[in-house]
Design an enzyme around this catalytic site. Structure first.
Site, short mmCIF file in Angstrom:
data_model
loop_
_atom_site.label_atom_id
_atom_site.label_comp_id
_atom_site.label_asym_id
_atom_site.label_seq_id
_atom_site.Cartn_x
_atom_site.Cartn_y
_atom_site.Cartn_z
N ILE A 152 0.83 -1.20 0.00
CA ILE A 152 0.00 0.00 0.00
C ILE A 152 0.87 1.26 0.00
O ILE A 152 1.95 1.27 0.60
CB ILE A 152 -1.00 0.01 1.18
CG1 ILE A 152 -1.97 1.19 1.05
CG2 ILE A 152 -0.31 -0.05 2.51
CD1 ILE A 152 -3.22 1.09 1.92
N CYS A 153 0.38 2.28 -0.69
CA CYS A 153 0.95 3.62 -0.70
C CYS A 153 2.37 3.63 -1.29
O CYS A 153 2.55 3.51 -2.49
CB CYS A 153 0.89 4.21 0.70
SG CYS A 153 1.03 6.00 0.75
N HIS A 154 3.41 3.78 -0.46
CA HIS A 154 4.79 3.77 -0.92
C HIS A 154 5.40 2.37 -0.93
O HIS A 154 6.57 2.21 -1.27
CB HIS A 154 5.65 4.70 -0.06
CG HIS A 154 5.44 6.15 -0.34
ND1 HIS A 154 4.38 6.86 0.19
CD2 HIS A 154 6.14 7.02 -1.10
CE1 HIS A 154 4.45 8.12 -0.23
NE2 HIS A 154 5.50 8.24 -1.01
N TRP B 161 0.98 5.26 -4.28
CA TRP B 161 0.83 6.67 -3.98
C TRP B 161 1.18 7.52 -5.20
O TRP B 161 2.08 7.20 -5.96
CB TRP B 161 1.71 7.03 -2.79
CG TRP B 161 1.60 8.45 -2.37
CD1 TRP B 161 2.58 9.40 -2.45
CD2 TRP B 161 0.46 9.11 -1.82
NE1 TRP B 161 2.12 10.60 -1.97
CE2 TRP B 161 0.81 10.45 -1.58
CE3 TRP B 161 -0.83 8.69 -1.50
CZ2 TRP B 161 -0.07 11.38 -1.04
CZ3 TRP B 161 -1.71 9.62 -0.96
CH2 TRP B 161 -1.33 10.93 -0.74
#
Length: 169
Positions: free
Chosen positions: A102-104, A123
């Site tokens: 998730i995200c980075h 992200w």
């Protein structure tokens, strides 16, 4: 129940760890925190959530786990600078077992050099990095491509957690 490796270091995005971790534990799954040094305490970047590293990444193998969780924040960037963390992640992707990012989180996957041709998200500031690594970026709450499940940001956590838990049933 599944044994899930959580690869994590300082400055992780608190909720990208705590919410999936709580959901996994709530379903009876076991978590093991993998990091650069066994016994080190790492902290989240916003709320200071503290996590103790159970095992050093150099002392474990994907064979010991059923899935891998990569929370975002600055943690993936810190981990990608460590060759053992990159090798562990590469082997996990190659194993076919679920990888939740998730995200980075994709920063570690990019360094593992195993996302070319894969569909994924992450992200907004690393979209170009994902594309440059050869992945097919999709701007969705959750993208599932075989064993790789990815999401963009904290607001995507409900969809991310649901997709991750569905991998076990």
């Amino acid at each position: 129940m599944a044994k899930i490796a959580v690869i994590i270091d300082d400055m992780f995005e608190d909720v990208e760890y705590t919410e999936p971790a709580d959901a996994f534990r709530g379903e009876g799954h076991e978590l093991m925190h993998i990091g650069l040094k066994q016994g080190k305490k790492v902290k989240g970047k916003k709320k200071g959530t503290e996590v103790t590293i159970d095992r050093s990444v150099k002392d474990v193998s994907p064979d010991q786990f059923d899935a891998l969780l990569i929370p975002g924040g600055y943690s993936p960037d810190r981990l990608r600078a460590d060759k053992d963390a990159v090798i562990f992640t590469r082997k996990f992707l190659d194993s076919g077992k679920p990888v939740f990012s998730i995200c980075h989180g994709p920063q570690l996957l990019i360094s593992a050099n195993r996302i070319r041709g894969r569909k994924m998200t992450g992200w907004k500031s690393i979209v170009q990095d994902i594309k440059n690594a050869g992945a097919l970026f999709e701007d969705k709450k959750v993208v599932v491509d075989g064993n790789l499940i990815s999401s963009r940001r904290p607001s995507d956590l409900p969809a991310f957690i649901e997709a991750a838990l569905n991998r076990f049933y």
